[in-house]
Design a protein around this motif. Structure first.
Motif, mmCIF file in Angstrom:
data_model
loop_
_atom_site.group_PDB
_atom_site.id
_atom_site.type_symbol
_atom_site.label_atom_id
_atom_site.label_comp_id
_atom_site.label_asym_id
_atom_site.label_seq_id
_atom_site.Cartn_x
_atom_site.Cartn_y
_atom_site.Cartn_z
ATOM 1 N N ASN A 154 0.829 -1.202 0.000
ATOM 2 C CA ASN A 154 0.000 0.000 0.000
ATOM 3 C C ASN A 154 0.867 1.258 0.000
ATOM 4 O O ASN A 154 0.601 2.208 -0.735
ATOM 5 N N GLY A 155 1.931 1.266 0.815
ATOM 6 C CA GLY A 155 2.825 2.422 0.847
ATOM 7 C C GLY A 155 3.544 2.622 -0.470
ATOM 8 O O GLY A 155 3.680 3.757 -0.953
ATOM 9 N N PHE A 156 3.983 1.519 -1.074
ATOM 10 C CA PHE A 156 4.692 1.605 -2.352
ATOM 11 C C PHE A 156 3.786 2.179 -3.439
ATOM 12 O O PHE A 156 4.171 3.104 -4.167
ATOM 13 N N PHE A 157 2.558 1.647 -3.547
ATOM 14 C CA PHE A 157 1.663 2.119 -4.604
ATOM 15 C C PHE A 157 1.151 3.530 -4.316
ATOM 16 O O PHE A 157 0.795 4.261 -5.245
ATOM 17 N N ALA A 158 1.111 3.945 -3.042
ATOM 18 C CA ALA A 158 0.750 5.326 -2.729
ATOM 19 C C ALA A 158 1.820 6.284 -3.255
ATOM 20 O O ALA A 158 1.508 7.330 -3.841
ATOM 21 N N VAL A 159 3.097 5.928 -3.060
ATOM 22 C CA VAL A 159 4.192 6.753 -3.569
ATOM 23 C C VAL A 159 4.156 6.804 -5.098
ATOM 24 O O VAL A 159 4.337 7.868 -5.704
ATOM 25 N N VAL A 160 3.903 5.654 -5.721
ATOM 26 C CA VAL A 160 3.798 5.608 -7.188
ATOM 27 C C VAL A 160 2.656 6.499 -7.665
ATOM 28 O O VAL A 160 2.778 7.212 -8.677
ATOM 29 N N SER A 161 1.527 6.481 -6.953
ATOM 30 C CA SER A 161 0.372 7.306 -7.339
ATOM 31 C C SER A 161 0.692 8.790 -7.262
ATOM 32 O O SER A 161 0.308 9.571 -8.144
ATOM 33 N N VAL A 162 1.392 9.206 -6.196
ATOM 34 C CA VAL A 162 1.774 10.619 -6.069
ATOM 35 C C VAL A 162 2.686 11.030 -7.219
ATOM 36 O O VAL A 162 2.503 12.090 -7.842
ATOM 37 N N ALA A 163 3.674 10.175 -7.520
ATOM 38 C CA ALA A 163 4.597 10.474 -8.616
ATOM 39 C C ALA A 163 3.869 10.553 -9.954
ATOM 40 O O ALA A 163 4.135 11.446 -10.776
ATOM 41 N N ALA A 164 2.915 9.637 -10.185
ATOM 42 C CA ALA A 164 2.165 9.636 -11.442
ATOM 43 C C ALA A 164 1.299 10.884 -11.566
ATOM 44 O O ALA A 164 1.225 11.497 -12.652
ATOM 45 N N ALA A 165 0.642 11.282 -10.473
ATOM 46 C CA ALA A 165 -0.209 12.470 -10.510
ATOM 47 C C ALA A 165 0.615 13.723 -10.808
ATOM 48 O O ALA A 165 0.207 14.575 -11.618
ATOM 49 N N LEU A 166 1.787 13.842 -10.181
ATOM 50 C CA LEU A 166 2.644 15.009 -10.434
ATOM 51 C C LEU A 166 3.147 15.015 -11.878
ATOM 52 O O LEU A 166 3.206 16.072 -12.521
ATOM 53 N N ALA A 167 3.504 13.836 -12.393
ATOM 54 C CA ALA A 167 3.983 13.750 -13.773
ATOM 55 C C ALA A 167 2.889 14.165 -14.756
ATOM 56 O O ALA A 167 3.165 14.861 -15.752
ATOM 57 N N ILE A 168 1.654 13.752 -14.499
ATOM 58 C CA ILE A 168 0.547 14.116 -15.387
ATOM 59 C C ILE A 168 0.314 15.626 -15.365
ATOM 60 O O ILE A 168 0.087 16.255 -16.407
#
Length: 217
Positions: free
Chosen positions: A104-118
């Motif tokens: 859950n922590g790993f995919f939360a970090v990935v989600s934040v990075a993806a949102a910022l990239a978009i």
């Protein structure tokens, strides 16, 4: 001449997708809460298309509810006994579900990075002129933020859409936004040619050269 941009499309689809995801999660889990006094549904599931598709809301009484300020957002209670929705700690199709907190922590970090990239990608002038690309990014952003909210508040993602005829993994509206957005992104990359670059205006005016008249005979 000002170039047309579709940033509004990215923002609109992201907001609509996020609202539909969080609203549907809250509504279905509230409606199908098995100890609640609701008019529809049997237990914690409801057949939408009998034999094929149903809504399912599972709760876990064994999960301790931490007093961290999110209690009113994520729990339902009967006679003072709070319960939390059962969540998917992994990603789409249950990937990483077995590792729970770590996943859950790993995919939360990935989600934040993806949102910022978009958001960064969507602010580029060349990107903003492509309607299909902005629509794809808007759907992906809405789905990403919807599941990110669940990971931060619930410690995992709430899933409730279930095609049990084919044993398809349980999913949610955010997952639908992600899949449709990714498909649009693929179509945009393969089939759609990017718009031609508009040469920048120099601000200089060209003075026409007069053509000398032919001498009269």
């Amino acid at each position: 001449m000002v170039d047309r941009t579709y940033r509004w499309l990215l923002v609109t689809l992201a907001v609509v997708g996020l609202g539909a995801d969080l609203g549907s999660k809250y509504g279905v889990f509230r409606w199908l809460y098995k100890d609640g006094n609701f008019a529809h549904g049997v237990g914690n599931e409801y057949d939408v298309v009998p034999g094929w598709f149903k809504l399912i809301a599972q709760f876990d009484r064994e999960v301790a509810v931490a007093d961290d300020g999110f209690g009113d957002l994520r729990t339902w209670s009967t006679n003072g006994d709070p319960v939390m929705p059962r969540v998917n700690h992994g990603a789409l199709f249950g990937l990483g579900q077995s590792r729970k907190g770590l996943a859950n922590g790993f995919f939360a970090v990935v989600s934040v990075a993806a949102a910022l990239a978009i958001l960064v990608w969507g602010t580029r002038p060349h990107t903003a002129r492509e309607r299909g690309l902005m629509a794809a990014l808007g759907l992906i952003l809405g789905g990403t933020v919807g599941n990110l909210y669940d990971r931060l508040v619930f410690g995992g993602v709430r899933d409730f859409l279930y095609f049990y005829k084919i044993e398809w993994p349980v999913f949610n509206v955010a997952d639908c936004c992600l899949v449709v957005g990714a498909a649009l992104l693929l179509v945009q990359a393969v089939l759609v040619s990017p718009p031609a670059e508009t040469p920048p205006a120099t601000g200089e005016t060209v003075t026409p050269v007069p053509v000398p008249e032919s001498p009269k005979v």
